[in-house]
Design a protein around this motif. Structure first.
Motif, PDB file in Angstrom:
ATOM      1  N   UNK A  59      42.066  49.384  41.826  1.00  0.00           N
ATOM      2  CA  UNK A  59      41.940  48.293  42.805  1.00  0.00           C
ATOM      3  C   UNK A  59      40.491  47.833  42.947  1.00  0.00           C
ATOM      4  N   UNK A  60      39.565  48.813  42.862  1.00  0.00           N
ATOM      5  CA  UNK A  60      38.155  48.499  43.136  1.00  0.00           C
ATOM      6  C   UNK A  60      37.372  48.138  41.881  1.00  0.00           C
ATOM      7  N   UNK A  61      38.056  47.928  40.777  1.00  0.00           N
ATOM      8  CA  UNK A  61      37.357  47.593  39.532  1.00  0.00           C
ATOM      9  C   UNK A  61      36.664  46.224  39.675  1.00  0.00           C
ATOM     10  N   UNK A  62      35.375  46.126  39.308  1.00  0.00           N
ATOM     11  CA  UNK A  62      34.699  44.827  39.390  1.00  0.00           C
ATOM     12  C   UNK A  62      35.358  43.821  38.451  1.00  0.00           C
ATOM     13  N   UNK A  63      35.433  42.552  38.920  1.00  0.00           N
ATOM     14  CA  UNK A  63      35.931  41.489  38.053  1.00  0.00           C
ATOM     15  C   UNK A  63      37.353  41.067  38.335  1.00  0.00           C
ATOM     16  N   UNK A  64      38.078  41.841  39.158  1.00  0.00           N
ATOM     17  CA  UNK A  64      39.464  41.466  39.478  1.00  0.00           C
ATOM     18  C   UNK A  64      39.453  40.140  40.252  1.00  0.00           C
ATOM     19  N   UNK A  65      40.287  39.161  39.852  1.00  0.00           N
ATOM     20  CA  UNK A  65      40.340  37.899  40.593  1.00  0.00           C
ATOM     21  C   UNK A  65      40.661  38.145  42.068  1.00  0.00           C
ATOM     22  N   UNK A  66      39.957  37.448  42.951  1.00  0.00           N
ATOM     23  CA  UNK A  66      40.086  37.694  44.394  1.00  0.00           C
ATOM     24  C   UNK A  66      41.509  37.473  44.876  1.00  0.00           C
ATOM     25  N   UNK A  67      42.252  36.578  44.219  1.00  0.00           N
ATOM     26  CA  UNK A  67      43.597  36.229  44.708  1.00  0.00           C
ATOM     27  C   UNK A  67      44.671  37.215  44.241  1.00  0.00           C
ATOM     28  N   UNK A  68      44.298  38.181  43.393  1.00  0.00           N
ATOM     29  CA  UNK A  68      45.315  39.067  42.810  1.00  0.00           C
ATOM     30  C   UNK A  68      45.938  39.982  43.862  1.00  0.00           C
ATOM     31  N   UNK A  69      47.255  40.092  43.842  1.00  0.00           N
ATOM     32  CA  UNK A  69      47.954  41.069  44.689  1.00  0.00           C
ATOM     33  C   UNK A  69      47.686  42.472  44.116  1.00  0.00           C
ATOM     34  N   UNK A  70      47.902  43.539  44.919  1.00  0.00           N
ATOM     35  CA  UNK A  70      47.578  44.898  44.447  1.00  0.00           C
ATOM     36  C   UNK A  70      48.200  45.225  43.085  1.00  0.00           C
ATOM     37  N   UNK A  71      49.474  44.908  42.892  1.00  0.00           N
ATOM     38  CA  UNK A  71      50.124  45.190  41.612  1.00  0.00           C
ATOM     39  C   UNK A  71      49.498  44.402  40.472  1.00  0.00           C
ATOM     40  N   UNK A  72      49.159  43.122  40.765  1.00  0.00           N
ATOM     41  CA  UNK A  72      48.532  42.282  39.741  1.00  0.00           C
ATOM     42  C   UNK A  72      47.149  42.791  39.381  1.00  0.00           C
ATOM     43  N   UNK A  73      46.441  43.342  40.385  1.00  0.00           N
ATOM     44  CA  UNK A  73      45.083  43.845  40.151  1.00  0.00           C
ATOM     45  C   UNK A  73      45.109  44.935  39.072  1.00  0.00           C
ATOM     46  N   UNK A  74      46.053  45.871  39.192  1.00  0.00           N
ATOM     47  CA  UNK A  74      46.132  46.949  38.202  1.00  0.00           C
ATOM     48  C   UNK A  74      46.447  46.376  36.823  1.00  0.00           C
ATOM     49  N   UNK A  75      47.402  45.416  36.772  1.00  0.00           N
ATOM     50  CA  UNK A  75      47.757  44.806  35.492  1.00  0.00           C
ATOM     51  C   UNK A  75      46.538  44.106  34.879  1.00  0.00           C
TER      52      UNK A  75
ATOM     53  N   UNK B 111      43.392  44.966  35.280  1.00  0.00           N
ATOM     54  CA  UNK B 111      42.489  46.006  34.770  1.00  0.00           C
ATOM     55  C   UNK B 111      42.987  46.511  33.409  1.00  0.00           C
ATOM     56  N   UNK B 112      44.288  46.753  33.298  1.00  0.00           N
ATOM     57  CA  UNK B 112      44.834  47.279  32.037  1.00  0.00           C
ATOM     58  C   UNK B 112      44.592  46.266  30.906  1.00  0.00           C
ATOM     59  N   UNK B 113      44.797  44.944  31.217  1.00  0.00           N
ATOM     60  CA  UNK B 113      44.593  43.934  30.179  1.00  0.00           C
ATOM     61  C   UNK B 113      43.108  43.837  29.811  1.00  0.00           C
ATOM     62  N   UNK B 114      42.255  43.879  30.835  1.00  0.00           N
ATOM     63  CA  UNK B 114      40.813  43.813  30.578  1.00  0.00           C
ATOM     64  C   UNK B 114      40.373  44.981  29.695  1.00  0.00           C
ATOM     65  N   UNK B 115      40.945  46.167  29.944  1.00  0.00           N
ATOM     66  CA  UNK B 115      40.600  47.346  29.136  1.00  0.00           C
ATOM     67  C   UNK B 115      41.022  47.118  27.678  1.00  0.00           C
ATOM     68  N   UNK B 116      42.211  46.531  27.498  1.00  0.00           N
ATOM     69  CA  UNK B 116      42.647  46.183  26.135  1.00  0.00           C
ATOM     70  C   UNK B 116      41.655  45.244  25.455  1.00  0.00           C
TER      71      UNK B 116
ATOM     72  N   UNK C 113      34.158  46.936  29.777  1.00  0.00           N
ATOM     73  CA  UNK C 113      33.615  48.268  30.086  1.00  0.00           C
ATOM     74  C   UNK C 113      33.996  48.732  31.483  1.00  0.00           C
ATOM     75  N   UNK C 114      33.885  47.828  32.467  1.00  0.00           N
ATOM     76  CA  UNK C 114      34.228  48.202  33.854  1.00  0.00           C
ATOM     77  C   UNK C 114      35.691  48.649  33.950  1.00  0.00           C
ATOM     78  N   UNK C 115      36.547  47.926  33.238  1.00  0.00           N
ATOM     79  CA  UNK C 115      37.976  48.260  33.274  1.00  0.00           C
ATOM     80  C   UNK C 115      38.203  49.633  32.657  1.00  0.00           C
ATOM     81  N   UNK C 116      37.521  49.905  31.562  1.00  0.00           N
ATOM     82  CA  UNK C 116      37.691  51.222  30.928  1.00  0.00           C
ATOM     83  C   UNK C 116      37.181  52.337  31.820  1.00  0.00           C
ATOM     84  N   UNK C 117      36.074  52.071  32.515  1.00  0.00           N
ATOM     85  CA  UNK C 117      35.552  53.070  33.461  1.00  0.00           C
ATOM     86  C   UNK C 117      36.557  53.313  34.588  1.00  0.00           C
ATOM     87  N   UNK C 118      37.139  52.222  35.109  1.00  0.00           N
ATOM     88  CA  UNK C 118      38.116  52.359  36.198  1.00  0.00           C
ATOM     89  C   UNK C 118      39.301  53.209  35.739  1.00  0.00           C
ATOM     90  N   UNK C 119      39.765  52.959  34.517  1.00  0.00           N
ATOM     91  CA  UNK C 119      40.894  53.720  33.985  1.00  0.00           C
ATOM     92  C   UNK C 119      40.513  55.186  33.807  1.00  0.00           C
TER      93      UNK C 119
END
Lengths: 385, 385
Positions: free
Chosen positions: A259-275, A277-282, A286-292
């Motif tokens: 949830x706290x990963x930098x770069x998540x769009x402000x409008x994202x719902x909690x479930x969307x935020x995780x999705x 992060x996973x896409x960003x990691x793909x 770097x921030x997404x990979x660190x969060x994971x």
């Protein structure tokens, strides 16, 4: 030594059951084939199978005109549609009902969203609506359902009540067994969602070959369900698998790293935020990979607690996040290896979010088997509570 | 439907077994009593019991001169001394052997101290010596032993080897099954000490009424063993119960709070130090009570991990520290309640430090039962590997 009439009638019943078990889940079979499979004589099987047809458990498949010399043999099949069972997943956000025949083949599925804040009465009314509609679409009435199992979030006691903790608003006041008993005369059972998912993974999912399984329901909440020797472990008070309640294992806060990963769009719902992060990691963020890495580091402590306690063969990573197993499983495996004496196999769920309802179907079928197809064989009719 | 000769011979065997089970562990019984208990006719039991006497499983107790009218009935008893089993506890500081008859009654016990630093060959040689002496004192030879089970500290794999971790010096090199197979032709099995203690507590100890049990072997080291549905859980690779390996649960360091308690006499050995703290706490010493509170606080995290994973009915506090359960159980219960969703019963072990060897005896008896008294009934003779 005398063989009593009771012994013989019991033996006949056992042999009838072995015919039913030999037919169920298999192709239509001849008397000769059944005799071989059940280890009985042909004349004995002939008598047994005719009785099963008379009762309605088995139906005859008449042979077509033979193209070879002689008349082809009659085949018999288990009447999978002699009865049906219902599995219902009562989640925070949805109600999902699956109607299945006696061989576990899904006949109908119906999903409907529910207001996450809905109080118990409103949620149960949604459950009623989904059940009504799934039965209507199959042209069936509640009297034709042989067993109902309902999955809910949170530990469930033997009466189907939720008293210890639950994310379903007000659900400790709900009595889903009593509610459904008003319209179903068949057995109604309520079970924890993680436990049902574990059952489903062994039945139709990622752990069909394993007997000792720890299942993780991973999403914005994390839960666990356990099978040992292929049997669901409920625990003495229905609270097995609740390792997430232990603060030292950090399951409650682990998803915060996503949830706290930098770069998540402000409008994202909690479930969307995780999705996101996973896409960003793909995409190599770097921030997404660190969060994971932080999420899996915290998750691994609780998984290790399960593994070090039970030493299972397989850990199945399921739930909403399992769709992103491609970026989660390797980091989780690395973190887990730091804690475990013996590493289990770590696998991703293959059932997605139908696992709870499918596990409910499996338990409902077990209920039917236990009442009609294990100890004694009655004519096929909906069991009563 | 025909009843085949195989069916009848199988039924006869099952009925013989039901007579053995009805006799074992009970008082000498008449044919009439046995017929009632086994649900068979008197003439059938008469035939069965004569065959069992002929085989050597059962012996006749001739009636004394009757004081009432008519001749008193002959009684039959299970021959508990038809065979014997050995349970051996191979600890860091001692070897303890228990010789038992087929009803689980202890015939001989022998304990001998071992150098804690002894390498595997020296330790196995001590094991041989203790076994020789316990058999000699009973006037028996290894050929008369029907099963041997050995308990060791640390996880044990299916071959009886210790590979993951162990406090027994060099023990990963040891092959105790192969070593004992040189003198015993009967089945030899090796199992983890905590698991054996858990088995013993359900057999003769503090948890005879429970099916789902977590056992704690508490001392300068802490371990756990688990029974579910009355069955020992080994785990897929023999490493169930090893929750203490997880750093987050602090079992490794928990006893340091006792060792570091102010006031302990400088000359006290580690084991004596803990005993001093427990006694000081009984006498009202504040520092000792604080040390116990900290010890139980850290211990409780790992116990809670077991409880939240399995939701057992009973947690048994055993091992060396259980002699001081009077000052430990209440603080542990309070700490545990802070973590658990549902509190199990917390009980102190009643078996002391014979629990490992007693559990080994129980598994050895199960081995005998599984081979001679479950599937088929042979004449009584030592089973071979």
């Amino acid at each position: 030594m005398a063989t009593t009439g009771t012994d013989l009638s019991r033996m006949r019943e056992m042999n009838q059951l072995s015919i039913v078990w030999a037919l169920r889940g298999g192709p239509p079979s001849t008397v000769t084939e059944l005799a071989g499979r059940a280890g009985l004589s042909r004349p004995a099987v002939d008598v047994l199978v005719r009785a099963l047809v008379g009762d309605g458990w088995v139906e005859v498949e008449e042979p077509g005109p033979g193209s070879v010399v002689g008349r082809p043999a009659r085949r018999y099949r288990f009447r999978a549609d002699a009865g049906h069972v219902l599995g219902v997943d009562v989640g925070v956000h949805k109600v999902l009902a699956v109607l299945s025949d006696l061989e576990g083949d899904v006949v109908r599925t119906l999903r409907r969203p529910v207001d996450p804040e809905a109080p118990p009465a409103a949620r149960l009314s949604e459950v009623d609506g989904v059940i009504d509609d799934v039965l209507r679409s199959a042209g069936m009435t509640p009297a034709e359902v042989w067993a109902v199992t309902v999955g809910v979030t949170g530990p469930v006691d033997a009466a189907g009540r939720t008293s210890l903790s639950t994310p379903l608003p007000g659900w400790t006041e709900a009595d889903p067994v009593a509610h459904l008993a008003a319209r179903f005369s068949c057995p109604v059972r309520v079970e924890n969602d993680c436990k049902l998912s574990a059952v489903a993974e062994r039945w139709k999912g990622a752990a069909q070959d394993a007997d000792d399984i720890a299942f993780l329901l991973a999403g914005l909440r994390t839960g666990a369900g356990l099978l040992l020797d292929g049997t669901l472990r409920r625990g003495h008070g229905g609270a097995a698998g609740e390792i997430g309640a232990l603060k030292a294992v950090r399951w409650i806060t682990a998803p915060d790293h996503l949830r706290n990963c930098p770069g998540i769009p402000a409008a994202a719902a909690p479930g969307e935020a995780a999705a996101w992060v996973f896409q960003a990691a793909r995409d190599g963020d770097r921030d997404a990979r660190t969060a994971i890495r932080r999420y899996t580091r915290d998750l691994a402590v609780g998984v290790a607690a399960l593994v070090l306690t039970l030493d299972p063969q397989v850990v199945v990573y399921g739930g909403g996040f399992s769709r992103s197993a491609d970026v989660l499983l390797e980091p989780l495996r690395r973190e887990l290896a730091r804690h475990c004496l013996r590493m289990p196999e770590l696998r991703a769920s293959t059932l997605g979010d139908e696992s709870v309802a499918l596990g409910a179907v499996r338990l409902a079928l077990d209920e039917v088997d236990g009442r009609l197809l294990s100890d004694r064989l009655s004519a096929p009719t909906a069991p009563r509570r």
